[in-house]
Every structure is written in C-alpha cells, then in structure tokens.
Design a protein around this motif. Structure first.
Motif, short mmCIF file in Angstrom:
data_model
loop_
_atom_site.label_atom_id
_atom_site.label_comp_id
_atom_site.label_asym_id
_atom_site.label_seq_id
_atom_site.Cartn_x
_atom_site.Cartn_y
_atom_site.Cartn_z
N LYS A 55 0.83 -1.21 0.00
CA LYS A 55 0.00 0.00 0.00
C LYS A 55 0.86 1.26 0.00
O LYS A 55 0.63 2.20 -0.77
CB LYS A 55 -0.92 0.02 1.23
CG LYS A 55 -2.13 -0.88 1.13
CD LYS A 55 -2.87 -0.98 2.44
CE LYS A 55 -3.23 0.34 3.06
NZ LYS A 55 -4.01 0.19 4.31
N PHE B 124 -10.44 -3.86 -0.51
CA PHE B 124 -9.73 -2.61 -0.30
C PHE B 124 -10.55 -1.57 0.45
O PHE B 124 -10.07 -0.48 0.72
CB PHE B 124 -9.28 -2.03 -1.63
CG PHE B 124 -8.36 -2.94 -2.40
CD1 PHE B 124 -7.03 -3.05 -2.06
CD2 PHE B 124 -8.84 -3.71 -3.45
CE1 PHE B 124 -6.18 -3.90 -2.76
CE2 PHE B 124 -8.00 -4.55 -4.15
CZ PHE B 124 -6.68 -4.65 -3.80
N LEU C 115 -7.67 2.33 -2.48
CA LEU C 115 -7.09 2.09 -3.79
C LEU C 115 -7.70 3.02 -4.84
O LEU C 115 -6.98 3.52 -5.72
CB LEU C 115 -7.29 0.63 -4.20
CG LEU C 115 -6.50 0.16 -5.41
CD1 LEU C 115 -5.00 0.35 -5.18
CD2 LEU C 115 -6.79 -1.30 -5.71
#
Length: 386
Positions: free
Chosen positions: A277, A316, A326
């Motif tokens: 991430k 996500f 995201l």
C-alpha cells in the motif's frame, strides 16, 4: 496431490529437464504448496517434480495429528530459484516444525537421491502447471537477487512475526523503571493495560527487509513553498528511495511491489500488504516522476493489472470509513497520467487501464476531490511561514 493431464512426451521431457524438490519426513496432513497452489500431504508424499526453472515460493503449515484437533499452524515460506534438472533435498525437523535444507549441501546424499529418482517418481507430485501462467504474471519482475535482499536473513517468510521484548525485564525493579505493572497490579482500563505492555520487536533475522519509505518528502533546506509542493507531488521521495535502494535497476521497485504482494497473498504476511500500500501510494502520487520515468509507469500498469485480478474488489474498502484507499490512490495516478508532458503511450495505456477497472469493479474515478480540504505539511525546525 492431483495429477496433471498432459501429453506423455511432454511429461517425460519435463521430468528429465525440470527441477525436483525432495522433501523427506513431512508429516501427513501438513499443508504444503508451491507458488499459487497448495495441498494436504498424504502418507506417500516425498516431494514435487517437473518444476520449471526459475523463481518459486515453497510454503507450508505444520499440523497437529487428527486426534489432537488437526489444527494447522501459521504459514512459512521461502523463495527458491531452481535450475534445470536441479535437485533440492530437505528433511522435516519435527522439533522446529520446519524444513531443513542443509542436506542439499551434501553432494553424496544428493547424488544418492538422483540415482533413485525414477524409483521416487510415484511419490513425487507434479508441479501444478495450470497455475504457472498466473504465478509468472505475479512475479515476472522478481529475481533471486532481489528476493534474497528483501526476504528475512533467516531465509523464511513467516505469517506471524517472531517477536521478543525490546528490553529484557526479569526483575520487579526493571518493570518499575519502565512503568510496567507488577503481577499483583490491576489496570483500570484496556488502554492502560495495552500502554503498559512491554514494547516488542522482531527477533533479529526474521523481519522482511523492505526498502523504507522516506518519511521526509522534501529536500533539506526546502522553503515552505517547496515543502507544500513536495507534499502534493511525492517525486522527490520516490527518487530518494530509488537512488538509495534501486540505483542500479530502478525498475526493481516493481519487483519489490510484486514481492510484497506475494508475501501477503500467498505467504499470509500482513506486513507485505502494508508495504504494498505505501509503495503503491508513493508511485501513484509522484507527478514529475511520471513524466520522467515512462518505462517505470508502463510497467506499473502491467503489474497492477495482474495483481488486482487476484483480490475481491471489496477487500480494499476500509471497514470503518467505507473508503476505498485504492480508488483514491489510483484517482491521483490517472489524473497525473493525463497531465501535460506525459508520454502519449503511457497516457493511452492509463486510459485503457482506468476503463478496465471501471468496468470490472465499478470503481468511480470521476468523483471530484474535495479541493477545499487544507493540506497539512510539517515544517522543519526553524522554518516559519512569516
């Protein structure tokens, strides 16, 4: 392990030229896999054959006997780079509940195994060629050198970190000095209890060695205007990371992105997801770098295309805020990719990728960002806005 239906001539060629991993003494019921497939070990299992040369991830979970519940432990894995016709030999260590590959260094023992390899054939499971294409698409940027540099010094990627206290507090006096509760002291709240627990750290040699994401996103001596700019465009921080950790091969940062993703997806290591991430956010929010590093960002789109096909879209979404980190990260990427000075091929590829994600996941990248939100930046000591 299931057999693979393939032409006998092809199978014979793979048996002759493929690598073999011989694993002796693995307890029945152990969950064991290679790359993107895993099985439960049966009583006849002795290893995996017909493995294509290249990088692979061998992973396994120890298991209790059925009369003790049959529960499996945390997953352990290691990256291997195999050569044609190579034989790797390992024995199961019941005390450590781990594979010991030291026998591979014994040429005589490996030679004896090679001499009886055809006799071992009925006890060797074939490599799962049905998942080979998927595995290659997830790791085509990872080489053994990079994998060796990023994986723990122990050589094992473990789902749960092996942690120890930062300070060895064996006496009451030691605990008093650290403001930790004695055995007969009760905490008044859970927060107090958590705050007073000993600080832990990974046992030396067991931690993944990812490239640290720079905390400071601006150059030394930056003006307030430069600090603000570098907080909006993270290119300086990205260039710093590439210069320090991937100077010879800047595109290896994509290999690190893949390595982190595989550690999470197959190795069950949450730290891998967290690094993925952070690294992805750094890449996607570097506007100037996008203009300067065309090949890096063309490669990033290809890497993400395969990665995002492996995880459900709602994964996500933050369960607290319901925000999809995201989509917000990629929204910045697509905005920068459509800006002035960006290579035409990269711009078109980004537009196609955006359309693909919108159609497949129904993600909305057209929501206007709240431009009125203030941008908070940290000023270095001695710098003021006066």
């Amino acid at each position: 392990m299931a057999t693979v239906d393939m032409d006998p001539e092809v199978a014979r060629g793979l048996f002759e030229e493929g690598a073999t991993v011989v694993l002796l003494g693995v307890p029945e019921g152990t969950e064991l896999g290679i790359d993107y497939k895993s099985w439960q070990v049966g009583p006849r299992f002795r290893g995996v054959k017909m493995i294509p040369p290249g990088l692979h991830f061998l992973h396994y979970c120890s298991s209790n006997a059925p009369d003790r519940g049959g529960e499996t432990g945390p997953r352990t894995g290691l990256f291997l780079t195999l050569k044609p016709r190579e034989i790797l030999l390992a024995h199961w260590d019941p005390k450590e509940e781990d594979l010991d590959f030291s026998a591979t260094q014994n040429e005589d023992e490996v030679g004896r195994v090679r001499a009886v390899l055809r006799d071992l054939d009925p006890f060797l499971g074939p490599y799962p060629y049905e998942v080979m294409r998927k595995w290659v698409s997830l790791t085509d940027r990872v080489n053994q050198e990079l994998a060796t540099r990023l994986q723990p010094l122990s050589g094992r990627v473990c789902a749960f970190s092996d942690v120890i206290p930062e300070l060895q507090l064996t006496h009451t006096k030691d605990r008093d000095e650290q403001n930790l509760p004695r055995n007969d002291t009760e905490c008044q709240s859970m927060k107090e209890g958590l705050d007073r627990l000993p600080r832990m750290k990974p046992r030396e040699g067991t931690e993944l060695r990812f490239s640290p994401i720079p905390r400071q996103t601006y150059p030394p001596g930056a003006t307030p205007a430069q600090i603000t700019q570098c907080s909006l465009d993270l290119s300086y921080a990205l260039d710093s990371l590439l210069e320090k950790h991937h100077q010879q091969q800047p595109l290896n940062v994509l290999g690190e992105l893949q390595f982190a993703f595989v550690c999470f997806l197959i190795g069950n290591v949450y730290e891998g997801f967290e690094h993925w991430k952070r690294l992805l956010a750094l890449l996607c929010r570097s506007e100037e770098a996008m203009r300067q590093r065309r090949d890096l960002y063309l490669g990033l789109i290809a890497v993400l295309y395969h990665q995002l096909g492996e995880i459900p879209p709602d994964f996500f979404v933050d369960i607290v805020s319901q925000d999809n980190f995201l989509t917000s990260t990629l929204q910045d990427f697509f905005q920068f990719a459509s800006g002035p000075g960006v290579d035409g091929t990269l711009r078109k590829r980004a537009e196609k990728f955006k359309a693909h994600l919108t159609k497949k996941f129904r993600w909305d990248f057209e929501v206007d960002p709240d431009d009125c939100d203030p941008v908070v930046v940290e000023l270095p000591d001695g710098v003021t806005l006066d």
